[in-house]
Design a protein around this motif. Structure first.
Motif, short mmCIF file in Angstrom:
data_model
loop_
_atom_site.label_atom_id
_atom_site.label_comp_id
_atom_site.label_asym_id
_atom_site.label_seq_id
_atom_site.Cartn_x
_atom_site.Cartn_y
_atom_site.Cartn_z
N PHE A 1 0.86 -1.18 0.00
CA PHE A 1 0.00 0.00 0.00
C PHE A 1 0.90 1.23 0.00
O PHE A 1 1.71 1.40 0.92
N GLU A 2 0.79 2.06 -1.03
CA GLU A 2 1.61 3.26 -1.11
C GLU A 2 0.99 4.37 -0.27
O GLU A 2 -0.19 4.69 -0.43
N PRO A 3 1.76 4.98 0.63
CA PRO A 3 1.23 6.07 1.46
C PRO A 3 0.63 7.19 0.63
O PRO A 3 -0.37 7.80 1.01
N GLU A 4 1.24 7.48 -0.55
CA GLU A 4 0.75 8.57 -1.39
C GLU A 4 -0.65 8.28 -1.91
O GLU A 4 -1.43 9.21 -2.15
N ASP A 5 -0.99 7.00 -2.10
CA ASP A 5 -2.34 6.65 -2.54
C ASP A 5 -3.35 6.81 -1.41
O ASP A 5 -4.51 7.18 -1.63
N LEU A 6 -2.91 6.50 -0.19
CA LEU A 6 -3.81 6.60 0.95
C LEU A 6 -4.10 8.05 1.33
O LEU A 6 -5.21 8.38 1.76
N LYS A 7 -3.10 8.91 1.16
CA LYS A 7 -3.28 10.32 1.51
C LYS A 7 -4.35 10.94 0.63
O LYS A 7 -4.37 10.78 -0.58
N GLY A 8 -5.24 11.69 1.26
CA GLY A 8 -6.30 12.34 0.51
C GLY A 8 -7.58 11.52 0.48
O GLY A 8 -8.65 12.06 0.18
N LEU A 9 -7.49 10.22 0.77
CA LEU A 9 -8.67 9.37 0.85
C LEU A 9 -8.85 8.80 2.27
O LEU A 9 -9.91 8.94 2.87
N GLU A 10 -7.82 8.17 2.77
CA GLU A 10 -7.89 7.51 4.07
C GLU A 10 -8.06 8.54 5.19
O GLU A 10 -7.32 9.52 5.27
N THR A 11 -9.06 8.32 6.03
CA THR A 11 -9.33 9.25 7.13
C THR A 11 -8.69 8.83 8.44
O THR A 11 -8.67 9.60 9.39
N ASP A 12 -8.17 7.60 8.50
CA ASP A 12 -7.51 7.13 9.72
C ASP A 12 -6.01 7.34 9.58
O ASP A 12 -5.33 6.62 8.85
N GLU A 13 -5.50 8.34 10.28
CA GLU A 13 -4.09 8.71 10.16
C GLU A 13 -3.18 7.56 10.56
O GLU A 13 -2.05 7.44 10.08
N ARG A 14 -3.65 6.67 11.42
CA ARG A 14 -2.82 5.54 11.86
C ARG A 14 -2.44 4.63 10.68
O ARG A 14 -1.33 4.11 10.62
N ILE A 15 -3.39 4.46 9.75
CA ILE A 15 -3.12 3.60 8.60
C ILE A 15 -2.06 4.23 7.71
O ILE A 15 -1.16 3.55 7.22
N ILE A 16 -2.17 5.53 7.50
CA ILE A 16 -1.18 6.22 6.67
C ILE A 16 0.20 6.13 7.31
O ILE A 16 1.20 5.85 6.62
N ARG A 17 0.28 6.34 8.62
CA ARG A 17 1.58 6.27 9.30
C ARG A 17 2.15 4.86 9.23
O ARG A 17 3.35 4.66 9.05
N ALA A 18 1.28 3.85 9.38
CA ALA A 18 1.74 2.46 9.29
C ALA A 18 2.31 2.16 7.91
O ALA A 18 3.36 1.53 7.77
N ALA A 19 1.61 2.64 6.86
CA ALA A 19 2.08 2.41 5.49
C ALA A 19 3.40 3.13 5.24
O ALA A 19 4.27 2.63 4.52
N GLN A 20 3.58 4.30 5.88
CA GLN A 20 4.82 5.05 5.71
C GLN A 20 6.01 4.34 6.34
O GLN A 20 7.07 4.20 5.74
N CYS A 21 5.83 3.87 7.58
CA CYS A 21 6.98 3.25 8.27
C CYS A 21 7.22 1.83 7.78
O CYS A 21 8.30 1.27 8.01
#
Length: 465
Positions: free
Chosen positions: A410-430
């Motif tokens: 899962f690419e963080p850039e794809d999640l940003k702007g759609l995903e509302t749960d910041e925890r998921i974006i941070r998990a994808a980033q790390c």
């Protein structure tokens, strides 16, 4: 920033993006195509739509700058002559395209396409009565800069079952055995099949097959790269055939190719442009939650119907969907949250009756009208999309957060702007570059990493991150 300034900014942003990323065709030479459509088979099941499919695809290609050789209802000898003439035209800078609609089969791991006169009384007749698909691929890869092949053929072995002659007109064969898997060693080849191995490629109930209909509809979408377009072809065919047919693509194209590279993309409104960016993110995320989040952000517009179709497909195409009542039950709404919904609907001008946390007839009617305004199905029950749109805080649900069925990137850039749960974006980033699967259990988010070669220390480090 004022509305006028924002619109101006978005317009210039659109021009900048289009100017900086304007796609170039993978090849600068000619666009050449050979289209073959065989319907009137004499020794096996005739096909209702194959010839019509070939004519429709020929017209589509001509509209998109291809020089087309079209062969309709040809025997093996005519098929071979057409291939020979086609191959002589191809130059090293050209894009070469081959399309076939008709009967196909496999024998000993190799795939063959059949002319009208194929009888195939034994396996020894195959070389003389059919054309090997691998030979077509080889010629195109050797001569062209870019090779595109589209095969709308049944995946069945006529030697094993004589092409199931009793199935007349319903399908392109009853497919007891599928075509053999295909691989390509060329650096610029895409091979697209109308069905996966072991599946039936349907002729369809209309004038054209579901596969060819979807190709014509999506391949020339404005400024849409062929790989992305084919994802939409797959989705449409699966929807139209109730998931019994799923097209397959084998591609090693490094450069991008656009059937409609000259489409007037600058005419697209800024809002549609931004919606398209989010739509393509949701396509890459490819989860039910991703599509729900897209629809919560873009309830209407050019892509909303496609997003709803994609969501229905991932949720089971209707067969695996829970009832609206069950979906609301899974939200586990508290009395306070129910009152909050009523108050929000009331603020939006809907009549909800008493604000008491009980969803009576007036509240249900208000929810239905709100869903209609969003372009959603009018069920009268709350689901995660409606809750997200109402900005309901603290909602927990057994399925409110869930990724794909299997771990993947899962690419963080794809999640940003759609995903509302910041925890998921941070998990994808790390965990960037790792295949992950995530979900919610008891309002707690879990993330699991799939790694074939992890040591205990590596796994511990990933968990700590």
């Amino acid at each position: 920033m004022g509305l006028r300034n924002l619109q101006t900014f978005l317009f210039f942003l659109l021009l900048m993006v289009l100017g900086l990323s304007a796609p170039l065709s993978a090849a600068e030479g000619k666009r050449l195509a050979l289209v073959v459509g065989n319907s009137a088979y004499t020794a096996t099941t005739p096909l209702a739509n194959a010839a019509a499919d070939a004519r429709a695809f020929t017209a589509f290609l001509k509209e998109n700058g291809f020089e087309v050789d079209s062969l309709i209802n040809v025997d093996r000898a005519g098929f071979a002559r057409g291939l020979s003439n086609f191959s002589k035209k191809i130059g090293p800078a050209d894009t070469a395209l081959f399309y076939f609609a008709g009967h196909g089969m496999q024998l000993k791991g190799e795939n063959f396409l059949l002319g009208l006169d194929a009888e195939l009384l034994s396996e020894f007749d195959v070389d003389a009565e059919a054309i090997a698909l691998n030979s077509i691929i080889s010629i195109m890869e050797r001569k062209a800069s870019l090779s595109l092949l589209f095969v709308d053929a049944c995946r069945n072995n006529p030697i094993a079952d004589r092409l199931n002659a009793s199935v007349e007109g319903v399908t392109r064969g009853a497919a007891l055995k599928g075509l053999a898997p295909v691989s390509s060693t060329g650096s610029g080849t895409m091979i697209a099949f109308s069905a996966s191995p072991g599946q039936v490629a349907y002729d369809g109930v209309g004038e054209n097959s579901p596969f060819t209909t979807a190709l014509v509809e999506h391949l020339a979408s404005p400024s849409l790269e062929v790989g992305t377009a084919f994802k939409r072809v797959i989705r449409d065919v699966r929807i139209k055939t109730n998931n019994v047919q799923s097209p397959q693509i084998v591609s090693n194209i490094a450069a991008e190719f656009y059937f409609n590279a000259s489409a007037p993309a600058t005419a697209v409104a800024a809002s549609d442009f931004l919606a398209q960016i989010d739509f393509e993110k949701a396509e890459r995320i490819a989860t039910a939650r991703g599509w729900q989040l897209y629809l919560a952000k873009h309830q209407s517009g050019s892509f909303s119907d496609s997003a709803r179709a994609a969501l229905r497909l991932l949720e089971g195409g209707g067969d695996g969907l829970v009832s609206p009542q069950e979906a609301e039950s899974r939200m586990r709404l508290t009395q306070s949250q129910r009152k909050e919904i009523q108050l929000t609907l009331s603020d939006l001008g809907y009549e909800i009756g008493a604000v008491d946390g009980n969803f009576g007839q007036k509240t249900r009617r208000a929810i239905s009208r709100y869903q209609k305004a969003l372009g959603l199905t009018e069920t009268g029950y709350i689901n995660s999309v409606v809750a997200n749109r109402l900005e309901l805080v603290g909602v927990t649900s057994t399925d409110s957060v869930v990724s794909a069925d299997e771990a993947r990137l899962f690419e963080p850039e794809d999640l940003k702007g759609l995903e509302t749960d910041e925890r998921i974006i941070r998990a994808a980033q790390c965990l960037r570059g790792k295949e992950i699967i995530y979900g919610e259990f008891g309002s707690r988010l879990y993330v699991a990493v799939y790694d074939r070669h992890s040591s205990w220390q590596t796994a511990k480090s990933a968990a700590q991150r």
